[in-house]
Design a protein around this motif. Sequence first.
Motif, PDB file in Angstrom:
ATOM      1  N   VAL A  24      -7.121  -0.415   2.910  1.00  0.00           N
ATOM      2  CA  VAL A  24      -5.797  -0.988   3.138  1.00  0.00           C
ATOM      3  C   VAL A  24      -5.833  -2.447   2.695  1.00  0.00           C
ATOM      4  O   VAL A  24      -6.645  -3.236   3.193  1.00  0.00           O
ATOM      5  CB  VAL A  24      -5.393  -0.897   4.622  1.00  0.00           C
ATOM      6  CG1 VAL A  24      -4.021  -1.496   4.849  1.00  0.00           C
ATOM      7  CG2 VAL A  24      -5.440   0.548   5.106  1.00  0.00           C
ATOM      8  N   LEU A  45      -0.025   9.537   4.168  1.00  0.00           N
ATOM      9  CA  LEU A  45      -1.183   9.826   5.010  1.00  0.00           C
ATOM     10  C   LEU A  45      -0.847  10.124   6.463  1.00  0.00           C
ATOM     11  O   LEU A  45      -1.685  10.624   7.193  1.00  0.00           O
ATOM     12  CB  LEU A  45      -2.176   8.655   4.953  1.00  0.00           C
ATOM     13  CG  LEU A  45      -2.733   8.343   3.571  1.00  0.00           C
ATOM     14  CD1 LEU A  45      -3.690   7.164   3.650  1.00  0.00           C
ATOM     15  CD2 LEU A  45      -3.427   9.564   2.986  1.00  0.00           C
ATOM     16  N   LEU A  61      -4.615   6.668  10.099  1.00  0.00           N
ATOM     17  CA  LEU A  61      -5.282   6.610   8.794  1.00  0.00           C
ATOM     18  C   LEU A  61      -6.577   7.416   8.797  1.00  0.00           C
ATOM     19  O   LEU A  61      -7.343   7.353   9.765  1.00  0.00           O
ATOM     20  CB  LEU A  61      -5.604   5.155   8.445  1.00  0.00           C
ATOM     21  CG  LEU A  61      -4.421   4.211   8.364  1.00  0.00           C
ATOM     22  CD1 LEU A  61      -4.913   2.782   8.150  1.00  0.00           C
ATOM     23  CD2 LEU A  61      -3.483   4.631   7.255  1.00  0.00           C
ATOM     24  N   ASN A  64       0.829  -1.206   0.000  1.00  0.00           N
ATOM     25  CA  ASN A  64       0.000   0.000   0.000  1.00  0.00           C
ATOM     26  C   ASN A  64       0.864   1.256   0.000  1.00  0.00           C
ATOM     27  O   ASN A  64       0.889   2.009   0.981  1.00  0.00           O
ATOM     28  CB  ASN A  64      -0.892   0.010   1.254  1.00  0.00           C
ATOM     29  CG  ASN A  64      -1.850  -1.138   1.300  1.00  0.00           C
ATOM     30  OD1 ASN A  64      -2.918  -1.068   0.734  1.00  0.00           O
ATOM     31  ND2 ASN A  64      -1.467  -2.199   1.981  1.00  0.00           N
ATOM     32  N   HIS A 105       0.470   4.077  -1.130  1.00  0.00           N
ATOM     33  CA  HIS A 105      -0.293   5.309  -0.921  1.00  0.00           C
ATOM     34  C   HIS A 105      -0.408   5.694   0.552  1.00  0.00           C
ATOM     35  O   HIS A 105      -0.677   6.846   0.884  1.00  0.00           O
ATOM     36  CB  HIS A 105      -1.699   5.182  -1.527  1.00  0.00           C
ATOM     37  CG  HIS A 105      -2.549   4.152  -0.861  1.00  0.00           C
ATOM     38  ND1 HIS A 105      -2.385   2.786  -1.072  1.00  0.00           N
ATOM     39  CD2 HIS A 105      -3.562   4.279   0.022  1.00  0.00           C
ATOM     40  CE1 HIS A 105      -3.281   2.131  -0.351  1.00  0.00           C
ATOM     41  NE2 HIS A 105      -3.998   3.010   0.317  1.00  0.00           N
ATOM     42  N   LEU A 106      -0.163   4.754   1.460  1.00  0.00           N
ATOM     43  CA  LEU A 106      -0.302   5.041   2.888  1.00  0.00           C
ATOM     44  C   LEU A 106       0.825   5.914   3.427  1.00  0.00           C
ATOM     45  O   LEU A 106       0.657   6.584   4.444  1.00  0.00           O
ATOM     46  CB  LEU A 106      -0.349   3.730   3.687  1.00  0.00           C
ATOM     47  CG  LEU A 106      -1.510   2.793   3.381  1.00  0.00           C
ATOM     48  CD1 LEU A 106      -1.421   1.549   4.241  1.00  0.00           C
ATOM     49  CD2 LEU A 106      -2.839   3.500   3.581  1.00  0.00           C
ATOM     50  N   THR A 139     -10.090   4.899   4.659  1.00  0.00           N
ATOM     51  CA  THR A 139      -8.924   4.514   3.863  1.00  0.00           C
ATOM     52  C   THR A 139      -8.940   3.011   3.630  1.00  0.00           C
ATOM     53  O   THR A 139      -9.087   2.230   4.574  1.00  0.00           O
ATOM     54  CB  THR A 139      -7.619   4.902   4.590  1.00  0.00           C
ATOM     55  OG1 THR A 139      -7.606   6.300   4.818  1.00  0.00           O
ATOM     56  CG2 THR A 139      -6.399   4.510   3.778  1.00  0.00           C
TER      57      THR A 139
END
Length: 68
Positions: A50, A40, A44, A34, A36-37, A48
């Motif tokens: 996951v 952030l 989270l 992931n 994209h985490l 979101t």
Amino acid sequence: MTVRMGRQGDTVDMLCLAQYGRTDGVTEAVMAANPHLRALGPVLPVGTLVTLPALPPAPEQTITRFFE
């Protein structure tokens, strides 16, 4: 592979502990699945998604005691 939706206050390590029963060695795998985490922050945002990849079970730990 499982997909979980973040709830209020969730962190990646909390999701790992809930899914796998441990964080050691799995948090890194979840972060790799992931990317994209990373942007952030530690907590989270609600909603979101996951991806939690299928991982091998944790190796059994053996405690050895030495007696004198």
